[in-house]
Design an enzyme around this catalytic site. Structure first.
Site, PDB file in Angstrom:
ATOM      1  NE  ARG A   1     -34.388   0.818 -15.388  1.00 32.71           N
ATOM      2  CZ  ARG A   1     -33.568  -0.216 -14.881  1.00 32.71           C
ATOM      3  NH1 ARG A   1     -33.289  -0.539 -13.880  1.00 32.71           N
ATOM      4  NH2 ARG A   1     -32.644  -1.209 -16.179  1.00 32.71           N
TER       5      ARG A   1
ATOM      6  CD  GLU B   1     -30.737  -1.880 -10.579  1.00 32.39           C
ATOM      7  OE1 GLU B   1     -30.653  -2.047 -12.074  1.00 32.39           O
ATOM      8  OE2 GLU B   1     -30.641  -1.774  -9.024  1.00 32.39           O
TER       9      GLU B   1
ATOM     10  CB  THR C   1     -30.709  -5.989   1.429  1.00 30.06           C
ATOM     11  OG1 THR C   1     -30.727  -6.289   2.703  1.00 30.06           O
ATOM     12  CG2 THR C   1     -30.506  -4.274   1.100  1.00 30.06           C
TER      13      THR C   1
ATOM     14  N   GLY D   1     -29.979   0.863 -15.078  1.00 29.86           N
ATOM     15  CA  GLY D   1     -30.057   1.108 -12.874  1.00 29.86           C
ATOM     16  C   GLY D   1     -28.570   2.259 -12.874  1.00 29.86           C
TER      17      GLY D   1
ATOM     18  CG  HIS E   1     -34.023  -5.017   3.294  1.00 30.14           C
ATOM     19  ND1 HIS E   1     -32.779  -6.431   2.656  1.00 30.14           N
ATOM     20  CD2 HIS E   1     -35.233  -5.256   3.485  1.00 30.14           C
ATOM     21  CE1 HIS E   1     -34.223  -6.819   2.951  1.00 30.14           C
ATOM     22  NE2 HIS E   1     -35.620  -6.890   3.265  1.00 30.14           N
TER      23      HIS E   1
END
Length: 131
Positions: A116, A46, A38, A65, A72
């Site tokens: 971000r 990202e 994950t 980030g 997931h």
């Protein structure tokens, strides 16, 4: 720099990865299955998000980030090809928000949101120096 001046809703990017052993949960945690981890999927999300906008930032500016909200949904084995997508869904002065997804073939294996933050590298680095 104000992100709203250069980043537009809908900007997007895609990445592909053939899952190596080094990106499996079993590589990091002995005894766990050798499936795509994950945190490694989130890393690709990202990176795809950064790819979607990096070419539009002024020199000396990057994004880092700041938020992840990821599911997931399915396991992928070593050797599987994973395609990760990111699309800008909102732009604030210093924050860019993305919708992210990951697929193995047509099967969705992950989705969610990512943000971000826009930073000036010189100022950021200066703030991190010991006082």
């Amino acid at each position: 720099m104000d992100a709203r001046d250069v980043i537009k809703i809908g900007m997007s990017a895609e990445r592909r990865l053939v899952v190596p052993i080094e990106r499996t949960v079993g590589h990091f945690v002995p005894g766990m299955p050798m499936v795509y981890a994950t945190p490694m999927m989130i890393l690709e999300m990202e990176l795809a998000s950064g790819d979607a906008i990096q070419g539009h930032l002024q020199d000396g500016w990057v994004t880092v980030g700041t938020e992840v909200d990821i599911r997931h949904l399915g396991a992928s084995l070593v050797g599987s090809t994973v395609r990760t997508t990111a699309k800008v869904i909102a732009v604030e002065r210093r924050v860019i928000r993305f919708e992210v997804e990951a697929f193995e073939g047509e099967r969705k294996i992950g989705d969610g949101r990512h943000a971000r933050g826009l930073v000036n590298v010189e100022n950021f680095t200066r703030r991190l120096q010991p006082k």
